[in-house]
Design a protein around this motif. Structure first.
Motif, PDB file in Angstrom:
ATOM      1  N   ARG A  54       0.828  -1.223   0.000  1.00 48.07           N
ATOM      2  CA  ARG A  54       0.000   0.000   0.000  1.00 48.07           C
ATOM      3  C   ARG A  54       0.857   1.265   0.000  1.00 48.07           C
ATOM      4  O   ARG A  54       0.363   2.353  -0.251  1.00 48.07           O
ATOM      5  CB  ARG A  54      -0.941  -0.001   1.195  1.00 48.07           C
ATOM      6  CG  ARG A  54      -2.107  -0.953   1.045  1.00 48.07           C
ATOM      7  CD  ARG A  54      -3.196  -0.675   2.062  1.00 48.07           C
ATOM      8  NE  ARG A  54      -2.765  -0.860   3.435  1.00 48.07           N
ATOM      9  CZ  ARG A  54      -2.911  -1.987   4.133  1.00 48.07           C
ATOM     10  NH1 ARG A  54      -3.461  -3.034   3.572  1.00 48.07           N
ATOM     11  NH2 ARG A  54      -2.497  -2.064   5.379  1.00 48.07           N
ATOM     12  N   GLU A  55       2.137   1.129   0.292  1.00 48.36           N
ATOM     13  CA  GLU A  55       3.040   2.278   0.352  1.00 48.36           C
ATOM     14  C   GLU A  55       3.622   2.658  -1.012  1.00 48.36           C
ATOM     15  O   GLU A  55       4.440   3.563  -1.098  1.00 48.36           O
ATOM     16  CB  GLU A  55       4.194   1.991   1.320  1.00 48.36           C
ATOM     17  CG  GLU A  55       3.750   1.764   2.739  1.00 48.36           C
ATOM     18  CD  GLU A  55       3.125   2.997   3.370  1.00 48.36           C
ATOM     19  OE1 GLU A  55       3.555   4.127   3.062  1.00 48.36           O
ATOM     20  OE2 GLU A  55       2.200   2.815   4.175  1.00 48.36           O
ATOM     21  N   ASN A  56       3.204   1.978  -2.064  1.00 45.07           N
ATOM     22  CA  ASN A  56       3.737   2.253  -3.405  1.00 45.07           C
ATOM     23  C   ASN A  56       3.628   3.738  -3.716  1.00 45.07           C
ATOM     24  O   ASN A  56       2.542   4.316  -3.680  1.00 45.07           O
ATOM     25  CB  ASN A  56       2.982   1.431  -4.449  1.00 45.07           C
ATOM     26  CG  ASN A  56       3.605   1.508  -5.815  1.00 45.07           C
ATOM     27  OD1 ASN A  56       4.237   2.494  -6.180  1.00 45.07           O
ATOM     28  ND2 ASN A  56       3.433   0.461  -6.582  1.00 45.07           N
ATOM     29  N   THR A  57       4.761   4.331  -4.003  1.00 47.79           N
ATOM     30  CA  THR A  57       4.820   5.772  -4.244  1.00 47.79           C
ATOM     31  C   THR A  57       4.454   6.141  -5.675  1.00 47.79           C
ATOM     32  O   THR A  57       4.445   7.314  -6.029  1.00 47.79           O
ATOM     33  CB  THR A  57       6.240   6.301  -3.973  1.00 47.79           C
ATOM     34  OG1 THR A  57       7.139   5.678  -4.906  1.00 47.79           O
ATOM     35  CG2 THR A  57       6.675   6.015  -2.549  1.00 47.79           C
ATOM     36  N   GLY A  58       4.172   5.148  -6.515  1.00 54.04           N
ATOM     37  CA  GLY A  58       3.922   5.415  -7.924  1.00 54.04           C
ATOM     38  C   GLY A  58       5.212   5.443  -8.733  1.00 54.04           C
ATOM     39  O   GLY A  58       5.184   5.490  -9.951  1.00 54.04           O
ATOM     40  N   ARG A  59       6.346   5.415  -8.038  1.00 55.32           N
ATOM     41  CA  ARG A  59       7.640   5.410  -8.722  1.00 55.32           C
ATOM     42  C   ARG A  59       8.297   4.036  -8.640  1.00 55.32           C
ATOM     43  O   ARG A  59       9.437   3.869  -9.006  1.00 55.32           O
ATOM     44  CB  ARG A  59       8.538   6.485  -8.120  1.00 55.32           C
ATOM     45  CG  ARG A  59       7.965   7.878  -8.409  1.00 55.32           C
ATOM     46  CD  ARG A  59       8.652   8.958  -7.650  1.00 55.32           C
ATOM     47  NE  ARG A  59      10.007   9.137  -8.138  1.00 55.32           N
ATOM     48  CZ  ARG A  59      10.694  10.245  -7.993  1.00 55.32           C
ATOM     49  NH1 ARG A  59      10.151  11.275  -7.381  1.00 55.32           N
ATOM     50  NH2 ARG A  59      11.915  10.340  -8.437  1.00 55.32           N
TER      51      ARG A  59
END
Length: 154
Positions: A54-59
């Motif tokens: 859930r911590e995926n920063t989109g990068r």
């Protein structure tokens, strides 16, 4: 997210003698986790994987989110955090000197590979398929000290 990134990991004498263990590698950036007041943190803990995803920063790119290398044994583990952790034998492990207190790691994001070095020589590629952002990480369990230094000083 691109380029070649070097780190040197050093442990104190006695690490790996049964009193302590040092694990080094790369992990996805997890902004704010340092403020959680956790007593300990192990990204290989399967119970944390859903929360970590859930911590995926989109990068983040690809599905290699965590890689760890145990300095006293040469064991290697990686995880996509949506399945079980995967242990992997790696070519070059037979040349790994478990008594050496220093290793180098190269995170080559141009080629998507994480490699380990010792005494100035490449021992092998631990994992390919790495992409996106990572942070160097080190854990010391038990007594002693460890350090991470930018660059390779082997």
């Amino acid at each position: 997210r691109a380029g070649k990134h070097w780190a040197t990991f050093t442990s104190s004498p006695g690490v790996g003698t049964g009193h302590s263990s040092q694990i080094v590698g790369v992990v996805r950036p997890l902004p704010g986790w340092d403020k959680r007041g956790l007593e300990d943190f192990d990204p290989s803990d399967v119970d944390l994987h859903e929360e970590l995803l859930r911590e995926n920063t989109g990068r983040w790119e690809g599905d290699v989110h965590y890689c760890s290398f145990t300095m006293e044994s040469g064991d290697f583990l990686w995880s996509a955090w949506h399945d079980k952790n995967k242990c992997k034998n790696w070519e070059g492990r037979d040349n790994f000197d478990t008594d050496d207190e220093m290793i180098g790691m190269l995170l080559d994001l141009d080629n998507g590979a994480l490699s380990v070095y010792q005494k100035g020589k490449k021992l092998g590629t631990l994992k390919d398929g790495l992409a996106g952002e990572y942070c160097w990480t080190a854990w010391l369990f038990g007594v002693g000290h460890s350090s991470i230094e930018r660059g390779y000083n082997g």
